[in-house]
Write an enzyme that holds these catalytic residues in place. Sequence first.
Site, PDB file in Angstrom:
ATOM      1  N   CYS A  63       1.747 -12.932  -1.391  1.00 47.49           N
ATOM      2  CA  CYS A  63       2.409 -13.106  -0.099  1.00 47.49           C
ATOM      3  C   CYS A  63       1.392 -12.975   1.051  1.00 47.49           C
ATOM      4  O   CYS A  63       0.480 -13.778   1.139  1.00 47.49           O
ATOM      5  CB  CYS A  63       3.548 -12.108   0.016  1.00 47.49           C
ATOM      6  SG  CYS A  63       4.748 -12.522   1.279  1.00 47.49           S
ATOM      7  N   HIS A 100       6.288 -12.384  -5.508  1.00 55.10           N
ATOM      8  CA  HIS A 100       5.993 -10.948  -5.613  1.00 55.10           C
ATOM      9  C   HIS A 100       6.155 -10.455  -7.051  1.00 55.10           C
ATOM     10  O   HIS A 100       7.233  -9.965  -7.407  1.00 55.10           O
ATOM     11  CB  HIS A 100       6.952 -10.161  -4.721  1.00 55.10           C
ATOM     12  CG  HIS A 100       6.671 -10.286  -3.270  1.00 55.10           C
ATOM     13  ND1 HIS A 100       5.920  -9.359  -2.578  1.00 55.10           N
ATOM     14  CD2 HIS A 100       7.032 -11.222  -2.358  1.00 55.10           C
ATOM     15  CE1 HIS A 100       5.837  -9.723  -1.306  1.00 55.10           C
ATOM     16  NE2 HIS A 100       6.503 -10.845  -1.139  1.00 55.10           N
ATOM     17  N   GLU A 149       5.173  -7.759  -8.333  1.00 54.81           N
ATOM     18  CA  GLU A 149       5.408  -6.305  -8.381  1.00 54.81           C
ATOM     19  C   GLU A 149       6.880  -5.944  -8.234  1.00 54.81           C
ATOM     20  O   GLU A 149       7.275  -4.816  -8.472  1.00 54.81           O
ATOM     21  CB  GLU A 149       4.568  -5.613  -7.294  1.00 54.81           C
ATOM     22  CG  GLU A 149       5.131  -5.663  -5.874  1.00 54.81           C
ATOM     23  CD  GLU A 149       4.952  -7.015  -5.178  1.00 54.81           C
ATOM     24  OE1 GLU A 149       4.460  -7.962  -5.818  1.00 54.81           O
ATOM     25  OE2 GLU A 149       5.312  -7.111  -3.982  1.00 54.81           O
TER      26      GLU A 149
END
Lengths: 83, 235
Positions: free
Chosen positions: B88, B205, B207
């Site tokens: 990002c 993302h 994570e």
Amino acid sequence: MRFSAQVFVTLKPTVNDPQGNAVLGGLHALGFESVETVRVGKYLTLTLDAIGESAAKEQVDSMCERLLANTVIESYEVEIESA
Amino acid sequence: MPSRFAIVVFPGTWSDVDWHHAITNVLGVDAEYVFHKQSTLAGFDAVILPGGFSYGDYLRPGAIAHLSPVMRSVIDFAAGGGPVIGSCNGFQVLCESGLLPGALMRNRSLQFRCHPQNLLVERAATPFTSLSSVGDILSIPVSHGDGNYYVDPEALALMESKGQIAFRYCDPSGAVTEDANPNGSLNNIAGITNEAGNVLGLMPHPERVVERELGGTDGLLVLHSMLESLHEHVG
């Protein structure tokens, strides 16, 4: 000597400008049917010290290349005046 | 020697804690926050540039962050072959720094897009995708307003021919379509690597999908791939 610089940063003509298109739609909605294109850009003003106008221009060009514009997608124009 | 991950934190970074949780609690590996003013990455084996709004996205996303002292170390680290992943805003910083080609512009829709996203794995021969296969479909969320990838046509052709496209936005069947493209990126590009393959930038993302409780675990594939490549490197 003290100079003021005006920097205009705009998306390159080959790069699509969704913001400009949205503003164009807004203008048409207001009845400004005559508007054909809108490009949205940035306008920066700065003051700086330099030995002369061309030296000032050179400095601001370098600032544009390294930070003020992203030359992958943007082009820039610089206007210098003594302040 | 156990691996250590550096998580770079700029003012305005917001995914740093999610990354820390994913690396330490889920992966079980050591991770430390590295503040943007720090100018060394000595002792770290991998670098993460998390998402967020570094410096408020002032001027352009990533434009100010890429001038931080820590970025000089990140550039050196990458030049030495160390793995660097930017997600990002981290992807935007990597592009601004010149570690990756191209730029990320305002989403074509002008909307902030935040939703689960299907990704097609285009390249498995990277430290970030080695445990996947070309053609795999991963579900990893996007959350951004400026993810519209652009690069000039010559550079794009070069990147395509050198296999620098790691992920593309796709539909659930793996088809790379306009409708599956959340931001207007050229060729549905979701993630790219540098020529050497050790620097990855992606808008999604990973994570955020590392535990079933979070709605998915496809992000683990990226993390486990990184860890395995580090072990191969050391071993």
